[in-house]
Design an enzyme around this catalytic site. Structure first.
Site, PDB file in Angstrom:
ATOM      1  CD  GLU A   1      49.444  45.322  38.131  1.00 22.84           C
ATOM      2  OE1 GLU A   1      49.470  45.322  39.382  1.00 22.84           O
ATOM      3  OE2 GLU A   1      49.792  46.301  37.453  1.00 22.84           O
TER       4      GLU A   1
ATOM      5  CD  GLU B   1      48.769  51.505  40.777  1.00 24.70           C
ATOM      6  OE1 GLU B   1      49.314  52.206  41.636  1.00 24.70           O
ATOM      7  OE2 GLU B   1      48.959  50.273  40.702  1.00 24.70           O
TER       8      GLU B   1
ATOM      9  CG  ASP C   1      47.524  39.216  43.182  1.00 20.94           C
ATOM     10  OD1 ASP C   1      46.565  39.994  43.331  1.00 20.94           O
ATOM     11  OD2 ASP C   1      48.713  39.597  43.281  1.00 20.94           O
TER      12      ASP C   1
ATOM     13  CG  ASN D   1      47.615  48.390  34.615  1.00 24.73           C
ATOM     14  OD1 ASN D   1      46.739  47.526  34.516  1.00 24.73           O
ATOM     15  ND2 ASN D   1      48.653  48.261  35.435  1.00 24.73           N
TER      16      ASN D   1
ATOM     17  CG  HIS E   1      46.552  43.557  42.628  1.00 24.16           C
ATOM     18  ND1 HIS E   1      47.453  42.521  42.556  1.00 24.16           N
ATOM     19  CD2 HIS E   1      47.067  44.568  41.882  1.00 24.16           C
ATOM     20  CE1 HIS E   1      48.478  42.896  41.787  1.00 24.16           C
ATOM     21  NE2 HIS E   1      48.261  44.127  41.361  1.00 24.16           N
TER      22      HIS E   1
HETATM   23  O1  9MR Z   1      54.977  43.476  42.543  1.00 20.80           O
HETATM   24  C1  9MR Z   1      55.622  44.728  42.616  1.00 20.80           C
HETATM   25  C2  9MR Z   1      56.517  44.753  43.844  1.00 20.80           C
HETATM   26  O2  9MR Z   1      57.592  43.847  43.711  1.00 20.80           O
HETATM   27  C3  9MR Z   1      57.037  46.162  44.070  1.00 20.80           C
HETATM   28  O3  9MR Z   1      57.749  46.219  45.285  1.00 20.80           O
HETATM   29  C4  9MR Z   1      55.854  47.110  44.117  1.00 20.80           C
HETATM   30  C5  9MR Z   1      56.267  48.496  44.443  1.00 20.80           C
HETATM   31  O4  9MR Z   1      56.543  49.272  43.401  1.00 20.80           O
HETATM   32  O5  9MR Z   1      55.168  47.052  42.879  1.00 20.80           O
HETATM   33  C6  9MR Z   1      54.573  45.822  42.692  1.00 20.80           C
HETATM   34  O6  9MR Z   1      53.793  45.807  41.530  1.00 20.80           O
HETATM   35  C7  9MR Z   1      52.701  46.743  41.494  1.00 20.80           C
HETATM   36  C8  9MR Z   1      52.505  47.127  40.056  1.00 20.80           C
HETATM   37  O7  9MR Z   1      53.700  47.630  39.538  1.00 20.80           O
HETATM   38  C9  9MR Z   1      51.397  48.146  39.908  1.00 20.80           C
HETATM   39  N1  9MR Z   1      50.163  47.692  40.510  1.00 20.80           N
HETATM   40  C10 9MR Z   1      50.285  47.201  41.887  1.00 20.80           C
HETATM   41  C11 9MR Z   1      51.376  46.130  41.949  1.00 20.80           C
HETATM   42  C12 9MR Z   1      51.439  45.547  43.334  1.00 20.80           C
HETATM   43  O8  9MR Z   1      51.873  46.524  44.234  1.00 20.80           O
END
Ligand code: 9MR
Length: 391
Positions: free
Chosen positions: A282, A175, A284, A218, A253
């Protein structure tokens, strides 16, 4: 020709070979539930997609601590690539300087070894879940460029080195592209401390620590028109500098509304045309009304009943729409299967999804292929049908 051979050897080493080359996975069936009414036998997703691409799930900390055995069994049954949802992020791996903790990640690796699955490391360089100490200099001063760079390299060499040969793919930088119009890179502490080169440096350090690993950039929404040009700019610049980058991760997402299949397909084409693999990292598809369309975890909205409409269950019509969305995106992935290395879901079943708490805490969302009881949803059958229709 030489390049081709090298790159297919690399993909084989990273576990993509079996999927790409059509390696066989024995067909087995699970009982999805102990309850008498659900005696349906369903094929594992990974079997349905054998010979197409790897199919994966993010594995939660609860699973890795042994606190969610039902989900663990589903992960082992349905998926052949596992990503650590949180366990390998900098805040977990190096909470304070020089103190590395690998317990949960090591458990993921063991679990994958037992299941014959490919492990994806997530993530080395991010602006979230990265402790402040990375950016603090001595005497409370902001960190100098040299020290930030040394810490970046040390973190990467230690973590990637620890998992060398066992974690086959890494989300190296996560990101880094800005959402704002007119701004190219996200203003992160890494960018401020090091400048744009932090991205190239991260990939170089990861490659040095494990030359056999597939290295991925990513990000979310990079398939969308507002972010795609910036993404292409970044990827082209890395490739022009001969930075070791092998794939781009489209997080995926998505929501029922707001996804544009033609735009997605076009993006896959354009990324693949750079010579990179495309990973769906990722996936969903949330069904709840949400104003915010990204995955920036700092975005928050207040909870009201109108934006949490399905607490008593998902209406059939919405479940059908959801399945149709999954069918559409899987049709696209399958059409471009020669470029797609894997498709990873962000979670296992609806109850464990991050979307129940984002961007509003405490909602009931239904973004995945399995419901809260671990039962296959219409979306599961849609994905399966897409696989069967596109043999
Ligand atoms: O699913 C993850 C969640 O449990 C955490 O609280 C969150 C915060 O860091 O991160 C989520 O995963 C993220 C991923 O690492 C990067 N892309 C976005 C995902 C959803 O927020």
């Amino acid at each position: 020709m030489k390049e081709k051979t090298e790159s297919s050897a690399k993909y084989r080493a990273a576990g993509l070979g079996a999927a790409l080359l059509g390696g066989a996975v024995a067909i087995s069936f699970i009982q999805p539930s102990a309850s008498a009414k659900a005696q349906r036998r369903i094929p594992p997703l990974k079997t349905a997609f054998t010979g197409k691409f790897l199919i994966g799930a993010a594995v939660s900390r609860r699973i890795l601590r042994g606190e969610d055995q039902a989900s663990e069994a589903m992960v082992r049954t349905h998926f052949n690539t596992f990503t650590a949802e949180n366990s390998m992020k900098p805040s977990n791996v190096q909470p304070s300087e020089g103190r590395f903790t690998f317990d949960e990640g090591d458990r993921l690796v063991r679990m994958a070894q037992q299941s014959g699955a490919v492990v994806v490391g997530h993530t080395l360089v991010w602006h979230q879940q990265t402790p402040d100490w990375f950016f603090q200099g001595p005497n409370g001063q902001p960190v100098s460029r040299e020290l930030a760079l040394a810490r970046l390299r040390k973190h990467i060499s230690t973590v990637v080195g620890h998992y060398r040969g066992r974690v086959k793919q890494w989300d190296v930088v996560n990101e880094a592209i800005a959402d704002e119009q007119g701004q190219y890179l996200r203003q992160t502490p890494w960018l401020k401390a090091i400048g744009e080169e932090y991205i190239a440096e991260a990939f170089r350090a990861a490659h040095k620590a494990d030359p056999g690993a597939i290295l991925i950039y990513n990000d979310y929404n990079i398939e969308r028109a507002y972010k795609r040009p910036k993404t292409l700019r970044l990827l082209k610049s890395l490739l022009a500098q001969k930075v070791p980058i092998h794939a781009v991760g489209i997080q995926g997402h998505w929501r029922l509304d707001g996804l544009n299949p033609a735009e997605l397909e076009d993006s896959i084409r354009q990324f693949a045309a750079l010579g990179l693999k495309v990973m769906i990292t990722e996936l969903d598809i949330g069904v709840l009304p949400t104003r915010y369309q990204g995955a920036d975890i700092s975005a928050r909205e207040a909870l009201t009943p109108e934006i949490n409409p399905y607490t008593a269950g998902l209406p059939e019509a919405v479940a059908r729409q959801h399945a149709e969305r999954y069918r559409e995106v899987f049709e696209i992935f399958l059409r471009h299967r020669q470029h797609i290395g894997r498709v990873t879901f962000w979670g296992v079943h609806d109850g464990g999804s991050w979307l129940n708490n984002f961007p509003v805490r405490g909602r009931t969302d239904y973004p995945l292929l399995f419901d809260r009881q671990g039962q296959p949803k219409p979306a599961y059958f849609a994905a399966l049908k897409a696989a069967r229709d596109n043999r």
